[in-house]
Design a protein around this motif. Structure first.
Motif, PDB file in Angstrom:
ATOM      1  N   ARG A 126      69.305  32.374 -74.716  1.00 46.02           N
ATOM      2  CA  ARG A 126      70.430  33.312 -74.672  1.00 46.02           C
ATOM      3  C   ARG A 126      69.962  34.755 -74.490  1.00 46.02           C
ATOM      4  O   ARG A 126      68.791  35.080 -74.692  1.00 46.02           O
ATOM      5  CB  ARG A 126      71.240  33.206 -75.968  1.00 46.02           C
ATOM      6  N   SER A 127      70.924  35.607 -74.121  1.00 44.78           N
ATOM      7  CA  SER A 127      70.669  37.045 -73.905  1.00 44.78           C
ATOM      8  C   SER A 127      69.515  37.271 -72.932  1.00 44.78           C
ATOM      9  O   SER A 127      68.746  38.215 -73.063  1.00 44.78           O
ATOM     10  CB  SER A 127      70.384  37.738 -75.250  1.00 44.78           C
ATOM     11  N   THR A 128      69.431  36.363 -71.953  1.00 41.03           N
ATOM     12  CA  THR A 128      68.340  36.413 -70.977  1.00 41.03           C
ATOM     13  C   THR A 128      68.934  36.381 -69.579  1.00 41.03           C
ATOM     14  O   THR A 128      69.698  35.469 -69.250  1.00 41.03           O
ATOM     15  CB  THR A 128      67.377  35.222 -71.174  1.00 41.03           C
ATOM     16  N   GLU A 129      68.571  37.379 -68.763  1.00 43.17           N
ATOM     17  CA  GLU A 129      69.153  37.440 -67.426  1.00 43.17           C
ATOM     18  C   GLU A 129      68.086  37.544 -66.349  1.00 43.17           C
ATOM     19  O   GLU A 129      66.957  37.976 -66.593  1.00 43.17           O
ATOM     20  CB  GLU A 129      70.115  38.618 -67.324  1.00 43.17           C
ATOM     21  N   LEU A 130      68.491  37.121 -65.166  1.00 38.96           N
ATOM     22  CA  LEU A 130      67.615  37.211 -64.007  1.00 38.96           C
ATOM     23  C   LEU A 130      67.648  38.636 -63.466  1.00 38.96           C
ATOM     24  O   LEU A 130      68.718  39.207 -63.262  1.00 38.96           O
ATOM     25  CB  LEU A 130      68.081  36.232 -62.927  1.00 38.96           C
ATOM     26  N   VAL A 131      66.466  39.198 -63.231  1.00 37.66           N
ATOM     27  CA  VAL A 131      66.359  40.551 -62.681  1.00 37.66           C
ATOM     28  C   VAL A 131      66.088  40.497 -61.178  1.00 37.66           C
ATOM     29  O   VAL A 131      66.686  41.227 -60.394  1.00 37.66           O
ATOM     30  CB  VAL A 131      65.257  41.352 -63.403  1.00 37.66           C
ATOM     31  N   SER A 132      65.190  39.618 -60.768  1.00 38.92           N
ATOM     32  CA  SER A 132      64.862  39.484 -59.345  1.00 38.92           C
ATOM     33  C   SER A 132      64.267  38.112 -59.089  1.00 38.92           C
ATOM     34  O   SER A 132      63.830  37.421 -60.016  1.00 38.92           O
ATOM     35  CB  SER A 132      63.868  40.575 -58.908  1.00 38.92           C
ATOM     36  N   ALA A 133      64.261  37.738 -57.811  1.00 40.05           N
ATOM     37  CA  ALA A 133      63.673  36.456 -57.418  1.00 40.05           C
ATOM     38  C   ALA A 133      63.044  36.585 -56.040  1.00 40.05           C
ATOM     39  O   ALA A 133      63.641  37.166 -55.129  1.00 40.05           O
ATOM     40  CB  ALA A 133      64.742  35.364 -57.415  1.00 40.05           C
ATOM     41  N   LYS A 134      61.845  36.062 -55.898  1.00 36.87           N
ATOM     42  CA  LYS A 134      61.147  36.062 -54.612  1.00 36.87           C
ATOM     43  C   LYS A 134      60.802  34.625 -54.249  1.00 36.87           C
ATOM     44  O   LYS A 134      60.099  33.940 -54.999  1.00 36.87           O
ATOM     45  CB  LYS A 134      59.882  36.917 -54.683  1.00 36.87           C
ATOM     46  N   ILE A 135      61.298  34.186 -53.092  1.00 36.12           N
ATOM     47  CA  ILE A 135      61.076  32.811 -52.657  1.00 36.12           C
ATOM     48  C   ILE A 135      59.817  32.734 -51.803  1.00 36.12           C
ATOM     49  O   ILE A 135      59.658  33.488 -50.837  1.00 36.12           O
ATOM     50  CB  ILE A 135      62.282  32.289 -51.850  1.00 36.12           C
ATOM     51  N   HIS A 136      58.910  31.826 -52.168  1.00 36.28           N
ATOM     52  CA  HIS A 136      57.687  31.582 -51.410  1.00 36.28           C
ATOM     53  C   HIS A 136      57.737  30.181 -50.803  1.00 36.28           C
ATOM     54  O   HIS A 136      58.641  29.394 -51.093  1.00 36.28           O
ATOM     55  CB  HIS A 136      56.459  31.718 -52.327  1.00 36.28           C
ATOM     56  N   THR A 168      74.442  36.462 -59.521  1.00 33.41           N
ATOM     57  CA  THR A 168      73.360  37.399 -59.198  1.00 33.41           C
ATOM     58  C   THR A 168      72.477  36.836 -58.089  1.00 33.41           C
ATOM     59  O   THR A 168      72.115  37.540 -57.144  1.00 33.41           O
ATOM     60  CB  THR A 168      72.511  37.671 -60.453  1.00 33.41           C
ATOM     61  N   LEU A 169      72.142  35.562 -58.203  1.00 29.37           N
ATOM     62  CA  LEU A 169      71.259  34.940 -57.212  1.00 29.37           C
ATOM     63  C   LEU A 169      71.913  34.874 -55.841  1.00 29.37           C
ATOM     64  O   LEU A 169      71.280  35.163 -54.823  1.00 29.37           O
ATOM     65  CB  LEU A 169      70.882  33.536 -57.678  1.00 29.37           C
ATOM     66  N   ARG A 170      73.180  34.479 -55.805  1.00 27.66           N
ATOM     67  CA  ARG A 170      73.861  34.410 -54.511  1.00 27.66           C
ATOM     68  C   ARG A 170      73.886  35.775 -53.840  1.00 27.66           C
ATOM     69  O   ARG A 170      73.669  35.907 -52.628  1.00 27.66           O
ATOM     70  CB  ARG A 170      75.294  33.886 -54.698  1.00 27.66           C
ATOM     71  N   ASN A 171      74.142  36.810 -54.634  1.00 30.86           N
ATOM     72  CA  ASN A 171      74.163  38.167 -54.091  1.00 30.86           C
ATOM     73  C   ASN A 171      72.782  38.619 -53.651  1.00 30.86           C
ATOM     74  O   ASN A 171      72.627  39.282 -52.615  1.00 30.86           O
ATOM     75  CB  ASN A 171      74.752  39.133 -55.130  1.00 30.86           C
ATOM     76  N   MET A 172      71.749  38.273 -54.418  1.00 36.19           N
ATOM     77  CA  MET A 172      70.380  38.616 -54.041  1.00 36.19           C
ATOM     78  C   MET A 172      70.005  37.998 -52.704  1.00 36.19           C
ATOM     79  O   MET A 172      69.327  38.615 -51.871  1.00 36.19           O
ATOM     80  CB  MET A 172      69.399  38.122 -55.112  1.00 36.19           C
ATOM     81  N   LEU A 173      70.453  36.756 -52.505  1.00 36.14           N
ATOM     82  CA  LEU A 173      70.101  36.025 -51.293  1.00 36.14           C
ATOM     83  C   LEU A 173      71.014  36.377 -50.125  1.00 36.14           C
ATOM     84  O   LEU A 173      70.831  35.866 -49.018  1.00 36.14           O
ATOM     85  CB  LEU A 173      70.180  34.518 -51.564  1.00 36.14           C
ATOM     86  N   LYS A 174      72.040  37.211 -50.425  1.00 32.98           N
ATOM     87  CA  LYS A 174      72.996  37.640 -49.390  1.00 32.98           C
ATOM     88  C   LYS A 174      73.711  36.450 -48.730  1.00 32.98           C
ATOM     89  O   LYS A 174      73.951  36.442 -47.518  1.00 32.98           O
ATOM     90  CB  LYS A 174      72.303  38.508 -48.334  1.00 32.98           C
ATOM     91  N   VAL A 175      74.027  35.464 -49.545  1.00 34.35           N
ATOM     92  CA  VAL A 175      74.811  34.327 -49.057  1.00 34.35           C
ATOM     93  C   VAL A 175      76.279  34.735 -49.054  1.00 34.35           C
ATOM     94  O   VAL A 175      76.809  35.176 -50.072  1.00 34.35           O
ATOM     95  CB  VAL A 175      74.615  33.082 -49.951  1.00 34.35           C
ATOM     96  N   GLU A 176      76.937  34.609 -47.920  1.00 36.62           N
ATOM     97  CA  GLU A 176      78.338  35.008 -47.813  1.00 36.62           C
ATOM     98  C   GLU A 176      79.210  34.134 -48.715  1.00 36.62           C
ATOM     99  O   GLU A 176      79.037  32.910 -48.773  1.00 36.62           O
ATOM    100  CB  GLU A 176      78.817  34.890 -46.371  1.00 36.62           C
ATOM    101  N   TYR A 177      80.148  34.797 -49.409  1.00 35.59           N
ATOM    102  CA  TYR A 177      81.095  34.097 -50.289  1.00 35.59           C
ATOM    103  C   TYR A 177      82.465  34.298 -49.668  1.00 35.59           C
ATOM    104  O   TYR A 177      83.169  35.255 -49.952  1.00 35.59           O
ATOM    105  CB  TYR A 177      81.009  34.697 -51.689  1.00 35.59           C
ATOM    106  N   GLU A 178      82.832  33.383 -48.798  1.00 34.25           N
ATOM    107  CA  GLU A 178      83.972  33.575 -47.916  1.00 34.25           C
ATOM    108  C   GLU A 178      85.277  33.154 -48.589  1.00 34.25           C
ATOM    109  O   GLU A 178      85.321  32.162 -49.313  1.00 34.25           O
ATOM    110  CB  GLU A 178      83.774  32.763 -46.633  1.00 34.25           C
TER     111      GLU A 178
END
Length: 492
Positions: A126-136, A168-178
């Motif tokens: 709990r009280s833990t959030e994703l700050v950034s993600a880099k896909i390799h 947050t992840l969807r926005n980071m990856l710029k996946v369109e939310y239509e």
């Protein structure tokens, strides 16, 4: 500082919890984080439909929930004059061990999922959030932050984004939310209710000022009221128990009593669908992938079944049982389901909310004369129960196409295994041949000699049926050739 894990799951709502359960029951190391400091405290989503109940049975959850849920056996629809336009009994149309829905507050269903996850050796962070993600190419580096602690780097092979509408992840990856927002405005209350309709049935009431619906639970009822065209409703005054009493007295011609409010809310309907469910090693599930009208109560169900579909596939790839390309079947199997839920739930919402007198007459005529027909009711009940969805077009589905049961269809049998189950008739001449074929894979394919009833359900006469861990048919046929082709295509 870094800490490795196979899968990082971001968001501990029902979809995230389901994903974690599916991975842990197969022995996969994972972490589940959530930026909130506590689980859901309110009732939120309440309806759990037939397919989700079958899923919970498979996972060993069903008995933990049973005593907390209200069994919903059907649906009643009433006109403004309180004339019954249609009545539907789910049990007549749902061929399932659970021919009904169960209404249970989300805070209670989440508590059961958290308990089950604890039994599998995992706690929510709990009280833990994703700050950034880099896909390799070979993994994902995730920066996470826990309140009052230093930032941590988590190196993992895969990430599941179950972090909701504002992912947050969807926005980071710029996946369109239509999608779009509907104009309808609703208020909602959970309260004990005394009124003259069966509390084992959902009730929908049409009215020129807006529809209202009652969704009974064990100790209270969810009442949803459309107020966009109610001139007496003023959003500036807020929502109180008295607001509901005043609005419902104008719309319901019968006597009713509301108890003390347990939860109240106000909402608009958001309709969205992610353009893609997968971006490299990151997968979207639940509200991170789709959001739609609450008509039919399918949002949470669709999200949990996303996780149910994805979990076993990730586990099989991580354990080296199946080829990596099995993960490419997640989006083409699950996105069309959400697409159809969006289409149908929007149509139901729009039809229920019409205000034009001519359209009201046409809608009521349709409900009275068409929605009362058996064929319509069967299709509608199976849509709501999410039993009608199939993966026939999936590359994972191979083999003979029987008249009533095809590869990709939902299995009518609930098994209690986390593995593939291969059903064969007990006296089948090719049983020894098929046993030899699956011998290298017995760690994840269980051979089951079908009982007479199971053989009848699966249309087994002189053949086999391979059922996936999520209880859909992967492959079926009358000789071992089809199974050999399936294994050759998917086994690593």
């Amino acid at each position: 500082m870094s800490k490795n894990t196979e899968v990082l799951i971001v968001g501990a709502g029902p979809s995230g919890l389901m994903a974690a359960i599916e991975l842990r029951r197969r022995g996969i190391d994972c972490r589940l984080i959530d930026k909130k400091d506590a689980p859901t405290q309110t009732s939120n989503a309440v309806a759990v439909h037939a397919r989700s109940l079958e899923m919970w049975d498979n996972q060993g959850i069903i008995n933990k929930v049973k005593g907390k849920a209200q069994r919903i056996e059907g649906l009643e629809i009433f006109s403004q004059s309180m004339k019954r336009l249609a009545s539907m009994a789910f049990v007549k149309h749902l061929k399932s061990t659970y021919p009904c829905a169960w209404d249970i507050p989300q805070n209670q269903s989440e508590a059961v999922l958290i308990e089950r996850l604890g039994e599998l050796g995992l706690q929510v962070e709990r009280s833990t959030e994703l700050v950034s993600a880099k896909i390799h190419d070979d993994g994902v580096s995730c920066e996470i932050k826990t309140a009052g602690a230093e930032t941590t780097i988590v190196e993992c092979h895969y990430v599941i984004a179950s972090d909701g509408f504002h992912s947050t992840l969807r926005n980071m990856l710029k996946v369109e939310y239509e999608g779009k927002d509907l104009k309808q405005e609703f208020i909602m209350i959970d309260t004990p209710l005394n009124y003259p309709v069966d509390l084992h049935k959902i009730a929908i009431f049409f009215h020129p000022e807006g529809l209202s619906g009652v969704f009974p639970m064990k100790e209270s009822a969810r009442i949803i009221v459309e107020v966009a065209n109610d001139k007496s409703y003023n959003r500036e005054n807020g929502v109180t128990r008295e607001t509901f009493i005043e609005v419902l007295k104008r719309r319901w011609s019968f006597d009713f009593q509301l108890g003390e409010a347990r939860w109240m809310s106000h909402f608009f309907i958001h309709e969205r669908l992610a353009k893609h469910y997968q971006s490299g090693r990151v997968f979207l599930v639940g509200d991170a992938a789709h959001a739609h009208s609450p008509a039919g109560g399918q949002g949470m169900n669709t999200g949990m079944q996303d996780a149910y579909n994805l979990g076993w596939k990730l586990a099989a790839v991580i354990k080296g049982e199946l080829k990596d390309c099995v993960l490419d079947t997640y989006e083409p199997e699950r996105r069309p389901v959400a697409q159809n839920v969006l289409k149908q739930s929007t149509a139901m919402t729009v039809a229920a909310a019409v205000k034009n007198p001519l359209l009201i007459s046409l809608r009521n005529f349709f409900v009275r004369h068409v929605a009362s027909r058996r064929v319509f009711q069967k299709n509608f009940a199976n849509f709501i129960g999410e039993l009608s969805y199939h993966y026939r077009q999936s590359p994972l589905s191979l083999g003979d196409k029987h008249i009533n049961l095809r590869p990709g269809d939902r299995s009518p049998i609930i098994h209690h295994s986390e593995h593939f189950v291969l059903y064969v008739p007990e006296n089948w001449a090719k049983k020894a041949e098929i046993e030899a074929l699956i011998k290298p894979h017995t760690s994840w394919i269980e051979l089951c000699l079908a009982t007479a009833e199971q053989a009848k359900q699966l249309a087994l006469k002189h053949g086999f049926c391979l059922v996936r861990p999520d209880m859909y048919i992967a492959c079926q046929g009358c000789c071992t050739k089809e199974l050999a082709q399936w294994l050759d295509a998917w086994v690593k």
